[in-house]
Design a protein around this motif. Structure first.
Motif, short mmCIF file in Angstrom:
data_model
loop_
_atom_site.label_atom_id
_atom_site.label_comp_id
_atom_site.label_asym_id
_atom_site.label_seq_id
_atom_site.Cartn_x
_atom_site.Cartn_y
_atom_site.Cartn_z
N GLY A 66 0.94 3.93 1.06
CA GLY A 66 -0.39 3.09 1.89
C GLY A 66 -0.82 2.69 1.39
N LEU A 67 -1.53 1.41 2.10
CA LEU A 67 -1.95 0.06 1.68
C LEU A 67 -3.09 -0.02 1.44
CD1 LEU A 67 -2.01 -2.72 1.68
CD2 LEU A 67 -3.10 -2.91 3.91
N ALA A 68 -3.77 1.41 1.12
CA ALA A 68 -5.85 0.99 0.60
C ALA A 68 -5.32 1.58 -1.02
CB ALA A 68 -6.06 2.01 0.95
N ARG A 69 -4.11 2.17 -1.18
CA ARG A 69 -3.87 2.89 -2.22
C ARG A 69 -2.92 1.62 -3.44
NH1 ARG A 69 -7.77 6.36 -2.96
NH2 ARG A 69 -7.32 7.91 -1.38
N GLY A 70 -2.18 1.47 -2.48
CA GLY A 70 -1.39 -0.18 -3.60
C GLY A 70 -2.02 -1.62 -3.96
N PHE A 71 -3.37 -0.87 -3.08
CA PHE A 71 -4.20 -2.07 -2.83
C PHE A 71 -5.15 -1.81 -4.41
CE2 PHE A 71 -8.27 -3.15 -3.12
CZ PHE A 71 -8.28 -5.24 -3.83
#
Length: 337
Positions: A66-71
């Motif tokens: 997911g985007l948040a974990r990637g960030f």
């Protein structure tokens, strides 16, 4: 001074080369500008295209998280590689990379810890009316909770100082944009907004799979924000409303009992008892949730202190890093996250 521009990616082979071609290699105020791609479990040629287009570092998730974990993975990787300032942008080339100098300027001038790029929402043609409304609603909720004045809270085009990146923690799996601004406000960081331009739409939004889904997930994100960062207000307000309704229904029963010969309306008494009990218990939960929130803040402060303690995994100070030989641009650092 080192600037690292990070790009979270998930199956971005179709647009990544366009986004990378627009990124700067020289930004005023920085000696070194590097690019870092976070591959969030892509199954296409995202990594190959990143390397072929001059990316300095590639950090990979073995599966999509997911985007948040990637960030967050990107922030950790940038810190490990000695970034003094971090810029986050998207792989779909949504944001105009020529605005990066304006984005980092408040940090270089020591006027801000985090800077958020404000898009011209009203004039973006590929944004539907529903999405524009939700963007504004989300920004209003964030301003209310964080006590900041950020007009475009969902914008992912942002810059932050090293110390800011060390203090941020994202709990959401959906998106990081709203939560990081609220944390900045909660931690008394200086956060400002600068106007930025957008490019032509290259692909549909990954977060906006459908309007109903986007509305549902946005509302749940906003509620979660209140529960995590304003627990006493959230549960206290809910409990007070239920308690007040219980009192009103109780008074209704008393009125009819005294002036209507005591007949009927027993339902009001039962419902009043239930609401009074629920309201009282919810108010107790508000106090407990507030204690947990205070404990969370203490843990975050301890985490920040440990990350800055000499002998931890923190990179060497800037004056020590400058003594090291620069890594050639064509060498790529890959790691598994």
């Amino acid at each position: 001074m080192k600037l690292i521009i990070q790009i979270p990616c998930y199956n971005e082979a179709g647009t990544l080369a366009i986004a990378l071609a627009a990124l700067p290699r020289h930004v005023p105020g920085f000696d070194v500008v590097e690019w870092l791609v976070i591959d969030d479990g892509s199954v296409d040629d995202t990594v190959r295209i990143a390397k072929e287009n001059g990316v300095d570092h590639v950090v990979r998730h073995t599966r999509n998280q997911g985007l948040a974990r990637g960030f967050m993975t990107g922030l950790e990787a940038c810190l490990e590689r000695g970034a003094d300032v971090i810029v986050n942008t998207d792989a779909d080339n949504q944001y105009n990379a020529a605005d990066i100098p304006a984005l980092v300027a408040p940090i270089l001038e020591r006027r801000a810890d985090i800077v958020v790029g404000a898009r011209p929402i009203d004039t973006i043609e590929h944004f539907s009316p529903a999405k524009k409304l939700l963007q504004k609603l989300g920004s209003w909720v964030v301003r209310l909770v964080s006590r900041t004045e950020i007009p475009d809270a969902p914008s992912g085009f942002r810059a932050m100082s090293r110390a800011t990146a060390q203090r941020l923690i994202v709990f959401s799996d959906y998106t990081y944009t709203l939560e990081t601004i609220i944390q900045a406000g909660q931690k008394n960081m200086a956060i400002v907004s600068v106007p930025v331009r957008v490019n032509e739409d290259l692909r549909p939004s990954r977060l906006l799979k459908s309007i109903p889904s986007y509305i549902q997930r946005s509302i749940m994100t906003m509620i979660r924000i209140f529960v995590i960062y304003r627990p006493f207000r959230f549960f206290g307000t809910l409990g007070s409303v239920m308690f007040a309704l219980g009192v009103l229904l109780g008074l209704r029963f008393v009125y009819y009992y005294l002036f209507d010969r005591g007949d009927g309306h027993i339902q009001s008494l039962i419902l009043a008892s239930i609401l009074l009990g629920m309201g009282f218990q919810t108010i107790l939960v508000a106090f407990l949730a507030d204690l947990l929130a205070a404990n969370r803040k203490l843990l975050e402060d301890i985490r920040f202190t440990l990350k800055r303690t000499p002998g931890s995994s923190e990179p060497a100070p800037k004056h020590d890093r400058e003594k090291r030989k620069p890594v050639p641009r064509k060498e790529y650092a890959e790691s598994e996250a």
